[in-house]
Design a protein around this motif. Sequence first.
Motif, PDB file in Angstrom:
ATOM      1  N   GLU A   3      -6.058   1.256  -2.386  1.00  0.00           N
ATOM      2  CA  GLU A   3      -6.170   2.363  -1.985  1.00  0.00           C
ATOM      3  C   GLU A   3      -7.593   3.453  -1.838  1.00  0.00           C
ATOM      4  OE1 GLU A   3      -2.753   3.940  -4.306  1.00  0.00           O
ATOM      5  OE2 GLU A   3      -1.244   2.335  -2.914  1.00  0.00           O
ATOM      6  N   CYS A  18       0.856  -1.107   0.099  1.00  0.00           N
ATOM      7  CA  CYS A  18       0.361   0.125  -0.357  1.00  0.00           C
ATOM      8  C   CYS A  18       0.992   1.429   0.121  1.00  0.00           C
ATOM      9  CB  CYS A  18      -0.885  -0.202   1.107  1.00  0.00           C
ATOM     10  SG  CYS A  18      -1.903   1.744   1.317  1.00  0.00           S
ATOM     11  N   VAL A  69      -4.804   5.627   3.849  1.00  0.00           N
ATOM     12  CA  VAL A  69      -4.553   6.409   2.766  1.00  0.00           C
ATOM     13  C   VAL A  69      -4.912   7.860   3.005  1.00  0.00           C
ATOM     14  CG1 VAL A  69      -4.103   7.157   0.119  1.00  0.00           C
ATOM     15  CG2 VAL A  69      -4.081   4.840   1.004  1.00  0.00           C
ATOM     16  N   SER A  70      -6.026   8.096   3.093  1.00  0.00           N
ATOM     17  CA  SER A  70      -7.413   8.637   3.383  1.00  0.00           C
ATOM     18  C   SER A  70      -7.124   9.476   5.351  1.00  0.00           C
ATOM     19  CB  SER A  70      -8.749   8.644   3.312  1.00  0.00           C
ATOM     20  OG  SER A  70      -9.121   7.560   4.471  1.00  0.00           O
ATOM     21  N   ALA A  74       0.280   3.940   2.180  1.00  0.00           N
ATOM     22  CA  ALA A  74       0.883   4.612   2.713  1.00  0.00           C
ATOM     23  C   ALA A  74       1.433   3.058   3.967  1.00  0.00           C
ATOM     24  CB  ALA A  74      -0.733   4.485   3.657  1.00  0.00           C
ATOM     25  N   CYS A  85      -8.747   2.508   1.602  1.00  0.00           N
ATOM     26  CA  CYS A  85      -8.151   2.337   2.844  1.00  0.00           C
ATOM     27  C   CYS A  85      -7.547   3.656   4.010  1.00  0.00           C
ATOM     28  CB  CYS A  85      -6.531   2.193   2.236  1.00  0.00           C
ATOM     29  SG  CYS A  85      -5.165   1.617   4.015  1.00  0.00           S
TER      30      CYS A  85
END
Length: 263
Positions: free
Chosen positions: A129, A109, A135-136, A111, A132
Amino acid sequence: RIPRLRVHRHMALAADHLVCPACLDVCDGHIYQCPQGHLICSECDRSLASRTCPTCRGALPSAEAPERNRFAERMIAALPYVCEHCGAATTRGERTAHEVECPGRPRVCAAAWAGCGWTGLRAGQPEHEAACVYVSEVAPLKARLADLEPRAQHLQVQNEELQARVEALASIPGRKQPQPPRPLQSRPRDAATASAAGVEAGPPRRRTGGRWGPSNDRRRWGSRQRLATHLTPAPAAATGGAAVGGVGGAAERRAQIYSEVGR
């Protein structure tokens, strides 16, 4: 025209002469050489304790200005390479570009540095992603925290300096010690609530002063009562005489009462 099989055979023979004598591997990147033409890879060139060639023991150029062998670099880039993930045939020079787009190479990923442990193929990476949380949410917060870390360290140093100054001032003899601020706490107004809470009851709530305060209301009410009392005409005598004071006396009395009210 040379057949492809013979080209590959010659490339394989050339690979034997492109091996680094220090790590015994054909390395990518910059290739350096000694004055006699012996090759050495960039990693081994940086890690040499003494600037001597591993093959001939001759002096190597300085690490600040090494001599590159660009012909050996092009030969290594032209060597054949087969991807271990998808089996695609390419060259060593194009291996890095192929690995970026390789569909069979395991991915992590974006992140992963923030704590996400997802691994999978490139085809499923965009879908993961997009949903995820790392990520956010987590990755932006950690990036923001990393940006604020130097500021926090600077403020901590300033706080320690100010504490040292306060301690130095407190050690001066005869200087009044500063008292810590008292916490704000509202006290109940009635005695029953105060006794239940175990604190002292506060003073009754009263608004004094101001244009519409209780004191002004009482003072105005008293002034109106006095004005009504003094302006009420006296009852006429039983014999039918006129009221005491007359019109002129009532006007003078009214002016006197207005002046008292104004004071």
